[in-house]
Design a protein around this motif. Sequence first.
Motif, short mmCIF file in Angstrom:
data_model
loop_
_atom_site.label_atom_id
_atom_site.label_comp_id
_atom_site.label_asym_id
_atom_site.label_seq_id
_atom_site.Cartn_x
_atom_site.Cartn_y
_atom_site.Cartn_z
N PHE A 41 0.77 -1.35 0.25
CA PHE A 41 0.28 -0.37 0.13
C PHE A 41 0.52 1.35 0.34
CE2 PHE A 41 -2.62 3.28 2.29
CZ PHE A 41 -3.27 3.51 1.46
N GLY A 42 2.04 1.03 0.89
CA GLY A 42 3.23 2.36 1.08
C GLY A 42 3.54 3.06 -0.09
N SER A 43 3.83 1.91 -1.39
CA SER A 43 4.73 1.50 -2.78
C SER A 43 3.12 2.45 -3.32
CB SER A 43 4.90 0.92 -2.83
OG SER A 43 5.46 0.39 -4.48
N VAL A 44 2.04 1.63 -3.91
CA VAL A 44 1.08 2.33 -4.08
C VAL A 44 0.62 3.90 -4.09
CG1 VAL A 44 -1.57 1.95 -4.92
CG2 VAL A 44 0.21 -0.16 -4.38
N MET A 45 1.24 4.52 -3.19
CA MET A 45 1.10 6.10 -2.33
C MET A 45 2.00 6.62 -2.60
SD MET A 45 -2.03 6.18 -1.29
CE MET A 45 -1.93 7.34 -0.36
N LYS A 46 3.22 6.08 -2.52
CA LYS A 46 4.12 6.61 -3.04
C LYS A 46 4.52 6.91 -4.64
CE LYS A 46 7.63 5.17 0.62
NZ LYS A 46 8.62 5.36 0.98
N ARG A 47 3.71 5.88 -5.79
CA ARG A 47 3.41 6.04 -7.40
C ARG A 47 2.72 6.77 -7.14
NH1 ARG A 47 4.29 -0.35 -8.52
NH2 ARG A 47 2.19 -0.47 -7.11
N MET A 48 1.10 7.29 -6.75
CA MET A 48 0.00 7.64 -7.12
C MET A 48 0.91 9.63 -7.06
SD MET A 48 -3.55 5.88 -5.52
CE MET A 48 -3.28 7.37 -5.27
N GLU A 49 1.78 9.08 -6.03
CA GLU A 49 2.22 10.33 -5.48
C GLU A 49 3.07 10.75 -6.74
OE1 GLU A 49 4.02 10.78 -1.78
OE2 GLU A 49 1.99 9.89 -0.11
N ALA A 50 3.43 10.56 -6.30
CA ALA A 50 4.81 10.57 -8.19
C ALA A 50 4.01 10.96 -9.33
CB ALA A 50 5.70 9.49 -8.13
N SER A 51 2.83 10.19 -9.90
CA SER A 51 2.00 10.54 -10.67
C SER A 51 1.63 11.99 -10.73
CB SER A 51 1.40 9.60 -11.20
OG SER A 51 0.40 9.38 -11.62
N THR A 52 0.92 11.68 -9.59
CA THR A 52 0.72 13.11 -9.22
C THR A 52 1.68 15.06 -9.57
OG1 THR A 52 -1.19 12.23 -7.55
CG2 THR A 52 -1.20 15.03 -6.99
N GLU A 53 2.77 14.37 -8.85
CA GLU A 53 3.79 15.54 -9.29
C GLU A 53 3.86 14.84 -10.72
OE1 GLU A 53 6.78 15.27 -7.01
OE2 GLU A 53 6.13 14.78 -5.19
N ARG A 54 3.61 14.55 -11.87
CA ARG A 54 4.48 14.57 -13.02
C ARG A 54 3.27 15.04 -13.95
NH1 ARG A 54 6.23 9.13 -12.43
NH2 ARG A 54 4.95 8.36 -12.51
N GLN A 55 2.05 14.58 -13.11
CA GLN A 55 0.98 15.63 -13.66
C GLN A 55 0.84 16.51 -13.54
OE1 GLN A 55 -2.60 12.77 -12.30
NE2 GLN A 55 -2.10 11.35 -13.78
N GLY A 56 1.07 17.27 -11.99
CA GLY A 56 0.88 18.58 -12.26
C GLY A 56 2.32 19.48 -12.91
N ASP A 57 3.01 19.43 -12.49
CA ASP A 57 4.78 19.00 -13.65
C ASP A 57 4.02 19.06 -14.79
OD1 ASP A 57 5.57 19.53 -11.02
OD2 ASP A 57 7.23 17.82 -11.95
N ALA A 58 3.64 18.79 -15.42
CA ALA A 58 2.99 18.52 -16.95
C ALA A 58 1.83 19.64 -16.91
CB ALA A 58 2.46 17.61 -17.84
N ALA A 59 0.96 20.14 -16.18
CA ALA A 59 0.09 20.75 -16.02
C ALA A 59 0.79 22.12 -16.26
CB ALA A 59 -1.27 20.63 -15.22
N ARG A 60 1.67 22.34 -15.71
CA ARG A 60 2.16 23.99 -15.38
C ARG A 60 2.76 23.73 -16.26
NH1 ARG A 60 2.63 22.25 -9.63
NH2 ARG A 60 4.26 20.65 -10.24
N ALA A 61 3.49 23.38 -17.05
CA ALA A 61 4.42 23.30 -18.06
C ALA A 61 3.46 23.74 -19.44
CB ALA A 61 4.68 22.17 -18.55
N LEU A 62 2.22 22.60 -19.47
CA LEU A 62 1.29 23.63 -20.48
C LEU A 62 0.37 25.10 -20.46
CD1 LEU A 62 -0.49 20.29 -20.34
CD2 LEU A 62 0.92 21.29 -23.02
N ARG A 63 0.75 25.53 -18.70
CA ARG A 63 -0.04 26.20 -19.00
C ARG A 63 1.48 27.87 -19.38
NH1 ARG A 63 -1.72 24.57 -12.77
NH2 ARG A 63 -3.59 23.55 -13.33
N GLN A 64 2.76 27.66 -19.25
CA GLN A 64 3.63 28.44 -19.33
C GLN A 64 3.98 28.18 -20.53
OE1 GLN A 64 6.46 26.95 -17.32
NE2 GLN A 64 6.24 27.59 -15.31
N GLU A 65 3.66 27.50 -21.42
CA GLU A 65 3.54 27.23 -22.71
C GLU A 65 2.17 27.91 -23.63
OE1 GLU A 65 3.88 23.46 -24.74
OE2 GLU A 65 5.16 22.64 -23.36
#
Length: 137
Positions: free
Chosen positions: A113-137
Amino acid sequence: ASRLGSLNQALAAEREGLHVSVQQRLEVLEARLGGERSDLIARQAELRDEVASGDQEGFLRLQDLTSRLRGEVEAVARRVDAESAGLREFVESQLGQLQAARAAEDDARRASFGSVMKRMEASTERQGDAARALRQE
């Protein structure tokens, strides 16, 4: 969840099996002890009849047999106690193993469960980074 359910079912089945096994062994021990006691009671009754007839030899035999019977009853009681203690230790050992297996399964589930949560957090961070990158473009 399925694995935890099947583990719970396996634990329940194991407990039921242990309960049945303990019950059967206790019934066998009680039946054996009851049979031996019945035999001893019958033998004592025979001896009392001999004493009632006034036979001195019977009286001496009664004393001897009473001593032996007392020893046999004590030996039976010790055997029953020893077998009960062995059975108790066996059951406690089995329950300890089941508890250890359950604890290991719980630890593995928490780690997963901890591993799944870490992967979800990392995925959420990547999605947030991608959304910020799209806004900047």
